[in-house]
Structures are given as structure tokens and as C-alpha cells.
Design an enzyme around this catalytic site. Sequence first.
Site, PDB file in Angstrom:
ATOM      1  N   ASP A   5       0.689  -1.263  -0.078  1.00 49.15           N
ATOM      2  CA  ASP A   5       0.095  -0.068  -0.043  1.00 49.15           C
ATOM      3  C   ASP A   5       0.790   1.028   0.060  1.00 49.15           C
ATOM      4  OD1 ASP A   5      -2.493   1.265  -0.019  1.00 49.15           O
ATOM      5  OD2 ASP A   5      -2.443   1.226   2.240  1.00 49.15           O
TER       6      ASP A   5
ATOM      7  N   ASN B 259       1.245   3.617  -2.831  1.00 49.35           N
ATOM      8  CA  ASN B 259       1.538   4.037  -4.187  1.00 49.35           C
ATOM      9  C   ASN B 259       1.095   5.398  -4.531  1.00 49.35           C
ATOM     10  OD1 ASN B 259       2.904   1.363  -4.478  1.00 49.35           O
ATOM     11  ND2 ASN B 259       1.311   0.832  -6.002  1.00 49.35           N
TER      12      ASN B 259
ATOM     13  N   ARG C 192       0.006   7.771  -2.521  1.00 46.71           N
ATOM     14  CA  ARG C 192       0.675   8.731  -1.583  1.00 46.71           C
ATOM     15  C   ARG C 192       2.037   8.967  -2.050  1.00 46.71           C
ATOM     16  NH1 ARG C 192      -0.820   5.943   3.758  1.00 46.71           N
ATOM     17  NH2 ARG C 192      -1.750   4.298   2.353  1.00 46.71           N
TER      18      ARG C 192
ATOM     19  N   ASN D 144     -10.918  -2.636  -4.868  1.00 48.04           N
ATOM     20  CA  ASN D 144     -10.137  -1.562  -5.909  1.00 48.04           C
ATOM     21  C   ASN D 144     -10.993  -1.317  -7.281  1.00 48.04           C
ATOM     22  OD1 ASN D 144      -7.106  -2.660  -4.815  1.00 48.04           O
ATOM     23  ND2 ASN D 144      -8.273  -0.916  -4.010  1.00 48.04           N
TER      24      ASN D 144
ATOM     25  N   ARG E  79       2.288  -4.788   6.300  1.00 47.53           N
ATOM     26  CA  ARG E  79       1.502  -3.618   5.292  1.00 47.53           C
ATOM     27  C   ARG E  79       2.332  -2.311   5.466  1.00 47.53           C
ATOM     28  NH1 ARG E  79      -4.556  -2.344   4.893  1.00 47.53           N
ATOM     29  NH2 ARG E  79      -4.644  -0.616   3.414  1.00 47.53           N
TER      30      ARG E  79
ATOM     31  N   GLU F 190       1.515 -12.966  12.659  1.00 44.73           N
ATOM     32  CA  GLU F 190       1.994 -11.745  13.284  1.00 44.73           C
ATOM     33  C   GLU F 190       1.639 -10.548  12.345  1.00 44.73           C
ATOM     34  OE1 GLU F 190       3.022 -11.445  16.333  1.00 44.73           O
ATOM     35  OE2 GLU F 190       2.458 -13.569  16.436  1.00 44.73           O
TER      36      GLU F 190
HETATM   37  C1  IPE Z   1      -5.312  -2.698   0.131  1.00 44.78           C
HETATM   38  O1  IPE Z   1      -5.153  -1.280  -0.166  1.00 44.78           O
HETATM   39  C2  IPE Z   1      -5.210  -3.252  -1.350  1.00 44.78           C
HETATM   40  C3  IPE Z   1      -3.949  -3.541  -1.805  1.00 44.78           C
HETATM   41  C4  IPE Z   1      -2.866  -3.102  -1.317  1.00 44.78           C
HETATM   42  C5  IPE Z   1      -4.077  -4.084  -3.259  1.00 44.78           C
HETATM   43  P1  IPE Z   1      -6.355  -0.115  -0.292  1.00 44.78           P
HETATM   44  O2  IPE Z   1      -5.558   1.028  -0.367  1.00 44.78           O
HETATM   45  O3  IPE Z   1      -7.315  -0.663  -1.316  1.00 44.78           O
HETATM   46  O4  IPE Z   1      -6.880  -0.265   1.117  1.00 44.78           O
HETATM   47  P2  IPE Z   1      -7.742   0.739   1.906  1.00 44.78           P
HETATM   48  O5  IPE Z   1      -8.938   1.353   1.005  1.00 44.78           O
HETATM   49  O6  IPE Z   1      -6.726   1.784   2.466  1.00 44.78           O
HETATM   50  O7  IPE Z   1      -8.411   0.072   3.187  1.00 44.78           O
HETATM   51  C1  IPE Z   2      -1.682   0.495  -3.238  1.00 44.90           C
HETATM   52  O1  IPE Z   2      -1.392   1.590  -3.265  1.00 44.90           O
HETATM   53  C2  IPE Z   2      -1.815  -0.144  -4.491  1.00 44.90           C
HETATM   54  C3  IPE Z   2      -3.227  -0.683  -4.891  1.00 44.90           C
HETATM   55  C4  IPE Z   2      -4.260  -0.633  -4.066  1.00 44.90           C
HETATM   56  C5  IPE Z   2      -3.680  -1.304  -6.234  1.00 44.90           C
HETATM   57  P1  IPE Z   2      -2.670   2.733  -3.295  1.00 44.90           P
HETATM   58  O2  IPE Z   2      -2.990   3.152  -4.724  1.00 44.90           O
HETATM   59  O3  IPE Z   2      -3.702   2.372  -2.604  1.00 44.90           O
HETATM   60  O4  IPE Z   2      -1.926   3.972  -2.659  1.00 44.90           O
HETATM   61  P2  IPE Z   2      -2.578   4.955  -1.377  1.00 44.90           P
HETATM   62  O5  IPE Z   2      -2.892   4.004  -0.492  1.00 44.90           O
HETATM   63  O6  IPE Z   2      -3.769   5.623  -2.295  1.00 44.90           O
HETATM   64  O7  IPE Z   2      -1.558   5.752  -1.128  1.00 44.90           O
HETATM   65 MG    MG Z   3      -4.216   2.542  -0.306  1.00 48.40          MG
END
Ligand code: IPE
Ligand code: IPE
Ligand code: MG
Length: 239
Positions: free
Chosen positions: A19, A21, A23, A67, A187, A206
Site C-alpha cells: 500500500d 503508491n 501517496r 479497488n 503492510r 503476526e
Molecule cells: C489494500 O489497499 C489493497 C491493496 C494493497 C492491493 P487499499 O488502499 O485498497 O486499502 P484501503 O482502502 O486503504 O483499506
Molecule cells: C496500493 O497503493 C496499490 C493498490 C491498491 C492497487 P494505493 O493506490 O492504495 O496507494 P495509497 O494508499 O492511495 O497511497
Molecule cells: Mg491504499
Amino acid sequence: MLDKNSKLYIPEHVGIIMDGNGRWAKKRALPRSVGHKFGAQNFRKITRYISKTGVKVLTLYAFSTENWKRPLDEVNALMKLFRQYLVDSLTDFREDDIKVVFIGDRSAFDPKLRELIEESEQVANDRKGMLLNIAMNYGSRDEILMAVKKLCKNVRDNGVDPDSLTVDDISSNLYTAGTPDPDLIIRTGGELRLSNFLLYQSAYSEFYSTETLWPDFHEEDFDKAIIEFNKRNRRFGGV
Ligand code: IPE
Ligand code: IPE
Ligand code: MG
């Protein structure tokens, strides 16, 4: 690099929620899709590294069933990246003898992507190295529902006694059937939630969360997670 002679216990199965990318891109005033591009590059690099540490199973969360709610241009950019990186990663993963399996509902993807997914699984089928589960259009609730439906059909059609069902019958009908439960779930991006990832399998995993955003999560960050994991006292409900 984790010292092979160290006394560190290497978890058998590691799950990573990749998670942050978006930001990462925002911090640089770039479009979110650029964050995903760097995230995808990191996915290749870190997977190769982890395969050399002795981890037997790595499950990476790439795209959740939720997503699809994102703006269409972001979803399209992600699908394009999946197509590109699947092809590119094939060579890398062959060198490292990594066996690739996709978990999640692939029927939602376009035919070209589905073909690539099947091809990557096929060419990796006989490999003996680390098992890499790529969770794409994956959601634990869907996965559990799928398992429940299969068990119900077995009761209805094959005369199975519902009272004979065990927790192992559920495990063996999940996408991860046959693999050990994750010992450690990492995470990136700092959130403290599972976001529908391996809910059933993570009963005694864990959990390790780091503020580091996915494109910045490198080898030494993985090592840190392993060191922290080694300090945990896993009791599994015992004393
Ligand atoms: C979880 O991240 C899914 C993946 C990393 C593929 P999200 O960005 O979708 O999760 P939330 O919305 O913050 O819970
Ligand atoms: C995780 O990064 C990748 C996917 C969920 C595909 P995000 O796209 O959720 O990045 P943030 O959480 O918005 O920074
Ligand atoms: Mg995210």
C-alpha cells in the site's frame, strides 16, 4: 541482506499488503499512476530478494475486489501495468525459479490479461523455488463465500454430513489450499487494517505495519520486519 548464518528464524509464509503508491506519487506532485509504476518495479525487485531469503511462500496483495471503485483511468492504468509487468517478470522469475500462482477472481479481467495470467502460471508450473501468490481481484470475503458454496454443494449433492465439516474443510477450499497460513503479514503505508486480505488464514499471523510507502520498501525494510518478527512470542492461545 539477511545474514544466512544469523540465528534469525525465517517465516515460512509472508503476506504483504503493498500500500501507499498513490501517496508516494502525491508527495512528488505526480499522477497516482506513476506511483503504481514505481510500485510495480519494486514488486519485481523485492520478490526476487525475498525468494533468496528462504521464505517458502510469499503472498502479495496487488488489487482487491474493492479497488474497482477507483476512478476508471486509475483502474485502466493498473490493468495496463499488470499486463506489462507480467510479461517482464516472467524472465526474472524464471532465473530465480519462482513458481507463480494468481489468487482471486480472474474472470473479471479482460481476455488478454487472463491469457497472460494463465501463461505465467503454466511456464512456472514445474518450478521448485519460492511460491509466489499474486492476489489480484482478491477479497477474503468472496473467497470464504466461494468455499462455503462448495461445501454446501457437497452436502447437497454428495450426502456429506454437515456435522462432519471441520475448519480444515474451509481451508482446503480457499485459494491458498495446501499452503501454510501466513506467519507474518506486512503492510506498507502505515494503515493498521487488513482491507479484506487473508482474513481466514491470518487468525494467528503476526502483523507488521510500517509507514514506509510501497515504492520505498526495500530489502533492508524487509529485513527489519523479519528482525521484529523474531522478537514476537507466538502463543497460539497457549501459555
Ligand atoms: C489494500 O489497499 C489493497 C491493496 C494493497 C492491493 P487499499 O488502499 O485498497 O486499502 P484501503 O482502502 O486503504 O483499506
Ligand atoms: C496500493 O497503493 C496499490 C493498490 C491498491 C492497487 P494505493 O493506490 O492504495 O496507494 P495509497 O494508499 O492511495 O497511497
Ligand atoms: Mg491504499
